[in-house]
Design a protein around this motif. Structure first.
Motif, mmCIF file in Angstrom:
data_model
loop_
_atom_site.group_PDB
_atom_site.id
_atom_site.type_symbol
_atom_site.label_atom_id
_atom_site.label_comp_id
_atom_site.label_asym_id
_atom_site.label_seq_id
_atom_site.Cartn_x
_atom_site.Cartn_y
_atom_site.Cartn_z
ATOM 1 N N UNK A 1 0.825 -1.217 0.000
ATOM 2 C CA UNK A 1 0.000 0.000 0.000
ATOM 3 C C UNK A 1 0.855 1.261 0.000
ATOM 4 N N UNK A 2 2.106 1.152 0.507
ATOM 5 C CA UNK A 2 3.006 2.311 0.513
ATOM 6 C C UNK A 2 3.532 2.566 -0.898
ATOM 7 N N UNK A 3 3.947 1.487 -1.579
ATOM 8 C CA UNK A 3 4.425 1.623 -2.968
ATOM 9 C C UNK A 3 3.279 2.147 -3.840
ATOM 10 N N UNK A 4 2.068 1.609 -3.621
ATOM 11 C CA UNK A 4 0.913 2.074 -4.388
ATOM 12 C C UNK A 4 0.653 3.560 -4.151
ATOM 13 N N UNK A 5 0.809 3.985 -2.881
ATOM 14 C CA UNK A 5 0.602 5.408 -2.575
ATOM 15 C C UNK A 5 1.570 6.273 -3.380
ATOM 16 N N UNK A 6 2.851 5.884 -3.414
ATOM 17 C CA UNK A 6 3.838 6.692 -4.136
ATOM 18 C C UNK A 6 3.501 6.692 -5.635
ATOM 19 N N UNK B 1 -3.278 8.675 3.958
ATOM 20 C CA UNK B 1 -2.783 9.125 5.265
ATOM 21 C C UNK B 1 -1.884 8.081 5.920
ATOM 22 N N UNK B 2 -2.331 6.815 5.835
ATOM 23 C CA UNK B 2 -1.570 5.729 6.452
ATOM 24 C C UNK B 2 -0.195 5.600 5.797
ATOM 25 N N UNK B 3 -0.163 5.677 4.471
ATOM 26 C CA UNK B 3 1.106 5.545 3.747
ATOM 27 C C UNK B 3 2.031 6.719 4.056
ATOM 28 N N UNK B 4 1.462 7.919 4.142
ATOM 29 C CA UNK B 4 2.294 9.088 4.463
ATOM 30 C C UNK B 4 2.880 8.946 5.860
ATOM 31 N N UNK B 5 2.076 8.423 6.784
ATOM 32 C CA UNK B 5 2.555 8.196 8.144
ATOM 33 C C UNK B 5 3.694 7.189 8.171
ATOM 34 N N UNK B 6 3.536 6.121 7.389
ATOM 35 C CA UNK B 6 4.569 5.087 7.318
ATOM 36 C C UNK B 6 5.891 5.697 6.828
ATOM 37 N N UNK B 7 5.811 6.478 5.738
ATOM 38 C CA UNK B 7 7.025 7.065 5.152
ATOM 39 C C UNK B 7 7.656 8.088 6.094
ATOM 40 N N UNK B 8 6.819 8.853 6.789
ATOM 41 C CA UNK B 8 7.360 9.799 7.778
ATOM 42 C C UNK B 8 8.100 9.040 8.876
ATOM 43 N N UNK B 9 7.553 7.889 9.255
ATOM 44 C CA UNK B 9 8.196 7.065 10.277
ATOM 45 C C UNK B 9 9.557 6.562 9.824
#
Ligand SMILES: [Zn+2]
Length: 147
Positions: A90-95, A123-131
């Motif tokens: 879901x993070x790769x998909x967000x980007x 929001x979840x993906x942005x949070x993951x990347x910020x982490x």
């Protein structure tokens, strides 16, 4: 190739075979990865933007350490940082969705984020990347690893 000293000839042969298999697997993964990425971006565009964003090529790059993705709207090309490899789908998909949106709207104004609302895990993906970024900035304490 660096071959450890004191290997018998049979061991050496086996070791070389294993290494060549590993290299071939990595090579396959990288090439297939780019083709799969492009297909995935096409599917995401259909799913979230009615196919209006038209990616022509999506590929991994290793020279992008401060940005997760970038794109050239005039060409429809998208590049993803190899640092995303191994992160949740879901993070790769967000980007991908983020860069697809840039093919339609440059910059990060209200219209851009309105487009991104179509993707439910923004929001979840942005949070993951910020982490991930925050963790990178922490001092590395080798002793902490085994605790
Ligand atoms: Zn952006």
């Amino acid at each position: 190739m660096l071959i450890p000293a004191r290997m018998s000839e049979a061991e050496e042969q086996r070791w070389v075979t294993v290494m060549l298999d590993k290299l071939a697997a990595q090579e396959n993964k990288r090439v297939l990865g780019d083709a799969e990425l492009t297909e995935r971006a096409e599917r995401l565009s259909v799913q979230y933007f009615d196919g209006r964003a038209r990616p022509t090529s999506v590929r991994w790059v290793t020279n992008q350490n401060t940005r997760w993705g970038s794109c050239t709207p005039s060409e429809g090309s998208i590049r993803l940082s190899h640092r995303l490899q191994g992160m949740p789908e879901y993070v790769v998909d967000y980007v991908l969705v983020h860069e697809l949106a840039h093919l339609l709207v440059p910059g990060h104004g209200p219209r851009f984020w309105q487009l991104l609302e179509a993707y439910p895990r923004t929001e979840r993906a942005r949070g993951y990347l910020e982490g991930v970024v925050a963790a990178d900035r922490l001092p590395h304490l080798p002793a902490a690893r085994d605790e």
